[in-house]
Design a protein around this motif. Structure first.
Motif, PDB file in Angstrom:
ATOM      1  N   PHE A 198      -1.070   1.408  -9.264  1.00 44.22           N
ATOM      2  CA  PHE A 198      -2.326   2.104  -9.553  1.00 44.22           C
ATOM      3  C   PHE A 198      -2.798   2.856  -8.318  1.00 44.22           C
ATOM      4  O   PHE A 198      -2.285   2.665  -7.217  1.00 44.22           O
ATOM      5  CB  PHE A 198      -3.400   1.144 -10.069  1.00 44.22           C
ATOM      6  N   SER A 199      -3.779   3.742  -8.523  1.00 42.81           N
ATOM      7  CA  SER A 199      -4.315   4.591  -7.452  1.00 42.81           C
ATOM      8  C   SER A 199      -5.761   4.236  -7.154  1.00 42.81           C
ATOM      9  O   SER A 199      -6.537   3.928  -8.076  1.00 42.81           O
ATOM     10  CB  SER A 199      -4.244   6.071  -7.859  1.00 42.81           C
ATOM     11  N   GLY A 200      -6.137   4.353  -5.882  1.00 45.37           N
ATOM     12  CA  GLY A 200      -7.505   4.045  -5.492  1.00 45.37           C
ATOM     13  C   GLY A 200      -8.520   5.064  -5.964  1.00 45.37           C
ATOM     14  O   GLY A 200      -9.656   4.718  -6.310  1.00 45.37           O
ATOM     15  N   HIS A 201      -8.132   6.337  -6.000  1.00 47.25           N
ATOM     16  CA  HIS A 201      -9.127   7.389  -6.250  1.00 47.25           C
ATOM     17  C   HIS A 201      -9.638   7.411  -7.678  1.00 47.25           C
ATOM     18  O   HIS A 201     -10.656   8.040  -7.964  1.00 47.25           O
ATOM     19  CB  HIS A 201      -8.554   8.769  -5.877  1.00 47.25           C
ATOM     20  N   PHE A 210       0.844  -1.192   0.000  1.00 52.80           N
ATOM     21  CA  PHE A 210       0.000   0.000   0.000  1.00 52.80           C
ATOM     22  C   PHE A 210       0.884   1.248   0.000  1.00 52.80           C
ATOM     23  O   PHE A 210       1.849   1.349   0.776  1.00 52.80           O
ATOM     24  CB  PHE A 210      -0.929   0.014   1.216  1.00 52.80           C
ATOM     25  N   THR A 211       0.538   2.196  -0.879  1.00 52.99           N
ATOM     26  CA  THR A 211       1.283   3.449  -1.002  1.00 52.99           C
ATOM     27  C   THR A 211       0.287   4.608  -0.995  1.00 52.99           C
ATOM     28  O   THR A 211      -0.918   4.403  -0.874  1.00 52.99           O
ATOM     29  CB  THR A 211       2.079   3.489  -2.319  1.00 52.99           C
ATOM     30  N   ARG A 212       0.799   5.821  -1.176  1.00 54.80           N
ATOM     31  CA  ARG A 212      -0.089   6.982  -1.257  1.00 54.80           C
ATOM     32  C   ARG A 212      -0.757   7.094  -2.618  1.00 54.80           C
ATOM     33  O   ARG A 212      -1.715   7.852  -2.782  1.00 54.80           O
ATOM     34  CB  ARG A 212       0.690   8.275  -0.972  1.00 54.80           C
ATOM     35  N   GLY A 213      -0.260   6.392  -3.612  1.00 56.86           N
ATOM     36  CA  GLY A 213      -0.837   6.479  -4.943  1.00 56.86           C
ATOM     37  C   GLY A 213       0.138   5.971  -5.982  1.00 56.86           C
ATOM     38  O   GLY A 213       1.236   5.492  -5.661  1.00 56.86           O
ATOM     39  N   THR A 214      -0.242   6.099  -7.250  1.00 60.34           N
ATOM     40  CA  THR A 214       0.617   5.644  -8.339  1.00 60.34           C
ATOM     41  C   THR A 214       1.963   6.349  -8.316  1.00 60.34           C
ATOM     42  O   THR A 214       3.012   5.733  -8.530  1.00 60.34           O
ATOM     43  CB  THR A 214      -0.076   5.890  -9.695  1.00 60.34           C
ATOM     44  N   THR A 215       1.945   7.666  -8.074  1.00 61.63           N
ATOM     45  CA  THR A 215       3.190   8.435  -8.063  1.00 61.63           C
ATOM     46  C   THR A 215       4.172   7.880  -7.036  1.00 61.63           C
ATOM     47  O   THR A 215       5.354   7.653  -7.335  1.00 61.63           O
ATOM     48  CB  THR A 215       2.908   9.918  -7.770  1.00 61.63           C
ATOM     49  N   ASP A 245       2.634   1.532 -15.312  1.00 64.12           N
ATOM     50  CA  ASP A 245       1.792   2.551 -14.697  1.00 64.12           C
ATOM     51  C   ASP A 245       0.351   2.193 -15.039  1.00 64.12           C
ATOM     52  O   ASP A 245      -0.103   2.407 -16.155  1.00 64.12           O
ATOM     53  CB  ASP A 245       2.167   3.929 -15.254  1.00 64.12           C
ATOM     54  N   GLY A 246      -0.349   1.635 -14.060  1.00 59.55           N
ATOM     55  CA  GLY A 246      -1.709   1.167 -14.293  1.00 59.55           C
ATOM     56  C   GLY A 246      -2.785   2.122 -13.814  1.00 59.55           C
ATOM     57  O   GLY A 246      -3.936   1.715 -13.647  1.00 59.55           O
ATOM     58  N   ALA A 247      -2.426   3.397 -13.617  1.00 64.05           N
ATOM     59  CA  ALA A 247      -3.388   4.359 -13.069  1.00 64.05           C
ATOM     60  C   ALA A 247      -4.657   4.444 -13.890  1.00 64.05           C
ATOM     61  O   ALA A 247      -5.764   4.555 -13.349  1.00 64.05           O
ATOM     62  CB  ALA A 247      -2.738   5.743 -12.956  1.00 64.05           C
TER      63      ALA A 247
END
Length: 406
Positions: free
Chosen positions: A220-223, A88-93, A198-200
């Protein structure tokens, strides 16, 4: 379930903006959140808000079970072999930067090559620029064909035995191009390179199986898929992650601390220093439940229908140019005569229509397109053909406002 019914499951969409019903066409930037996700976040904070992995009390146990349960949902969602491979991270970045720093900087040296494309989001360009500067590696770019797809014939010569990393977005956030990740992975592996994806813009819109793709890292990112902001995922093959050193140090990620040396926890926790993004992960799990209930194949087919309808309706407007290939994900990026994209977005906003305008964090691609900025409409599960009709009417009004031939 029809898109109009699905739209009712997203509370934010039931409102007026500037006196007009909201038409939200900016899901590539961030998607709206269904009731189920909002209620799951509310439930966490109201009923069992607690830190995870630390206490033995009841609230801590519930929170830990929900948090790690969300990790299992992500594992299944991506088709990963083990939850040890889900960070788990803060986002794709953050996920891409983690790979660049913890794998790239540690494993590359002068003469090595990193290969990316000109269509990449800045989050998949700048980290590799920094790795190249730090290690002496060379950054190379794959060639794009006229329609905005990768020239795979040229890729055969660009990716060489000196290539150590290939990093490519699965779906372009500007052109909607769906890149051939499996084929690029095979080519990278043929030369002993690792494949970073990068699967965002991919994970929210199509079924992903990282084992079938055989990619080495996937972010990827959750938002962007109905989850909260501030939560993302890095998938990495277990052997690679095991050999990588973390770059964020502190509580949660340590096993033993001595006066002068410390050791790390096992995967995945060695990469999750500090109090983790508990509510975000739990909310992401709820978002995955929601979109899997709808079905990713159904979501993809719905967006394909909207894209086809967009080409049909928007092509009726003289002076409108759509960038990118015909076969694409649910993104339509365009210019209208010589009207600046910010002016287009401003007029559309007055009609309650939300689109994106600017360079979309893709300045290299804007240069390739020979434009400074574009306007972008992007779709998700809750968009309808009526939304596209409203967009078309709004663009006609924009054209009239500025005058034909402006």
């Amino acid at each position: 379930m029809h898109a109009a019914e699905i739209k009712k499951l997203f509370p934010l969409l039931d409102q007026h903006v500037n006196g007009k019903p909201l038409v939200y066409l900016d899901s590539a930037a961030t998607s709206q959140k269904p009731y189920t996700v909002i209620e799951k976040l509310d439930d966490y904070y109201r009923r069992y808000n607690s830190n995870v992995h630390r206490g033995v009390h009841t609230l801590g146990t519930i929170a830990t079970d929900e948090y790690e349960g969300a990790r299992e949902k992500v594992r299944a969602f991506l088709g990963a072999a083990s939850t040890e491979e889900i960070i788990f991270t803060r986002g794709t970045t953050t996920a891409l930067n983690l790979v660049a720093r913890c794998y790239g900087t540690a494993n590359l040296t002068e003469g090595d090559e990193i290969v990316i494309t000109p269509m990449e989001h800045h989050s998949n360009i700048i980290p590799w620029q920094q790795v190249a500067k730090a290690t002496g590696a060379t950054l190379k770019y794959l060639t794009l064909l006229e329609d905005g797809t990768i020239d795979m014939n040229e890729a055969q010569t660009t990716i060489t035995s000196n290539t150590k990393i290939v990093s490519v977005m699965q779906v372009s956030n500007v052109l909607g191009t769906i890149n051939p990740i499996k084929e690029l992975t095979q080519l990278a592996h043929k030369h002993g390179a690792v494949m970073v994806v990068d699967g965002a813009q991919g994970a929210p819109h199509m079924k992903v199986n990282v084992q079938e793709l055989d990619c080495d890292f996937y972010a990827f990112s959750g938002h962007k898929l109905g989850g909260p902001t501030g939560i993302g995922v890095l998938y990495g093959k277990k052997q690679l992650l095991q050999n990588m050193e973390p770059y964020e140090f502190g509580g949660e990620m340590i096993d033993f601390v001595g006066l002068y040396e410390s050791t790390w926890k096992e995967l995945p926790w060695k990469f999750e220093g500090g109090t983790p993004i508990i509510a975000g992960a739990i909310g992401l799990g709820a978002a995955i439940d929601f979109i899997e209930d709808l079905g990713l194949d159904t979501i993809k087919a719905h967006e394909q229908e909207l894209v086809s309808y967009s080409f049909e309706r928007l092509s009726e407007i003289d002076g409108l140019t759509i960038f990118g290939p015909k076969e694409r994900a649910g993104v339509v990026t365009f210019q209208l005569d010589d009207i600046h994209p910010h002016d287009i977005a401003t007029v559309l906003d007055a009609e309650g229509i939300a689109v994106r305008a600017g360079h979309h964090c893709a300045q290299l691609l804007m240069k390739w397109l020979k434009v400074s900025a574009t306007a972008r409409a992007s779709y998700y599960v809750y968009n309808t053909k009526e939304d596209i009709d409203a967009l078309k009417d709004g663009l006609v009004q924009t054209k009239e406002y500025f005058g034909d031939g402006f």
